[in-house]
Design an enzyme around this catalytic site. Structure first.
Site, mmCIF file in Angstrom:
data_model
loop_
_atom_site.group_PDB
_atom_site.id
_atom_site.type_symbol
_atom_site.label_atom_id
_atom_site.label_comp_id
_atom_site.label_asym_id
_atom_site.label_seq_id
_atom_site.Cartn_x
_atom_site.Cartn_y
_atom_site.Cartn_z
ATOM 1 N N GLY A 157 -14.961 -8.692 -38.362
ATOM 2 C CA GLY A 157 -15.242 -10.170 -38.498
ATOM 3 C C GLY A 157 -13.906 -11.245 -38.771
ATOM 4 N N TYR A 158 -14.034 -12.291 -38.841
ATOM 5 C CA TYR A 158 -12.871 -13.314 -38.844
ATOM 6 C C TYR A 158 -13.309 -14.148 -40.131
ATOM 7 C CZ TYR A 158 -11.247 -11.532 -34.572
ATOM 8 O OH TYR A 158 -10.658 -10.726 -33.525
ATOM 9 N N LEU A 159 -12.188 -14.199 -40.921
ATOM 10 C CA LEU A 159 -12.143 -15.125 -42.105
ATOM 11 C C LEU A 159 -11.658 -16.522 -41.341
ATOM 12 C CD1 LEU A 159 -10.913 -13.017 -44.743
ATOM 13 C CD2 LEU A 159 -13.266 -13.308 -44.064
#
Length: 154
Positions: free
Chosen positions: A28-30
Site C-alpha cells: 500500500g501507499y502512504l
C-alpha cells in the site's frame, strides 16, 4: 543515496510459472504523489517501508528499510490508500539477472509484469522467451497508479 534502475515488461505465456515459487505480497501507499512515493509492503514474513523519488529515464532514488510486520499490517489496514495491492512475486534467475514477476490479484487481477533491476541504464541483458512488450515508461503500470486506476477498470 540509494538508486534504482529498473525496466518493466509484460509477461506472456505460462512457462515462467514453473521456474519459481511465488510469495504473497500486500502493498500500500502512504503517499502516491508523482514526485515521491512512500510505500509499505508485507512480503512473506518480512515488511518494508520504501521511499522513491521521481523517475528520470529508468532511474530514481530509492530508500528501503525493514520494519516490524505487525506495524506494516496495521498501516496497510488503517493508513494506506485503497485498494491495497495484492500480488504474488516470483523471482526467476535468467542469464545472470534475477527477474521479479508480479502476478496481481484483487482489483488488478489479470495483470502480470516482470521487472529487472540493472546496474546502469545502458546495461545489456538477455530477455527470456516469456517476456513481452516493454512498459517501463507507461505510468499505467506503476504500482502507485494501480491503486487509483486498477487494471480491471482499463
Amino acid at each position: 543515496m540509494g538508486k534504482e534502475i529498473e525496466r518493466k515488461f509484460l509477461v506472456r505465456g505460462e512457462t515462467w510459472r514453473f521456474l519459481a515459487k511465488g510469495t504473497a505480497c500486500r502493498q500500500g501507499y502512504l503517499n502516491s504523489a508523482r514526485e515521491r512515493t512512500v510505500r509499505i509492503r508485507a512480503i512473506g514474513d518480512k515488511a518494508f517501508l520504501t521511499i522513491k523519488g521521481l523517475t528520470v529515464g529508468t532511474t530514481r532514488s530509492e530508500y528501503e528499510y525493514e520494519i516490524p510486520l505487525e506495524d506494516c499490517n496495521a498501516m496497510l489496514d488503517a493508513l494506506a490508500e485503497k485498494p491495497i495491492i495484492e500480488k504474488k512475486r516470483y523471482k526467476v534467475p535468467f542469464a545472470g539477472i534475477t527477474w521479479e514477476i508480479d502476478e496481481f490479484f484483487g482489483d488488478n487481477a489479470g495483470l502480470i509484469v516482470a521487472e529487472v533491476e540493472l546496474m546502469s541504464e545502458g546495461q545489456a541483458f538477455q530477455k527470456p522467451e516469456w517476456i513481452g512488450g516493454e512498459v517501463t515508461g507507461d505510468s499505467r503500470y506503476f504500482n502507485s497508479n494501480l491503486i487509483k486506476h486498477p487494471f480491471t477498470r482499463w
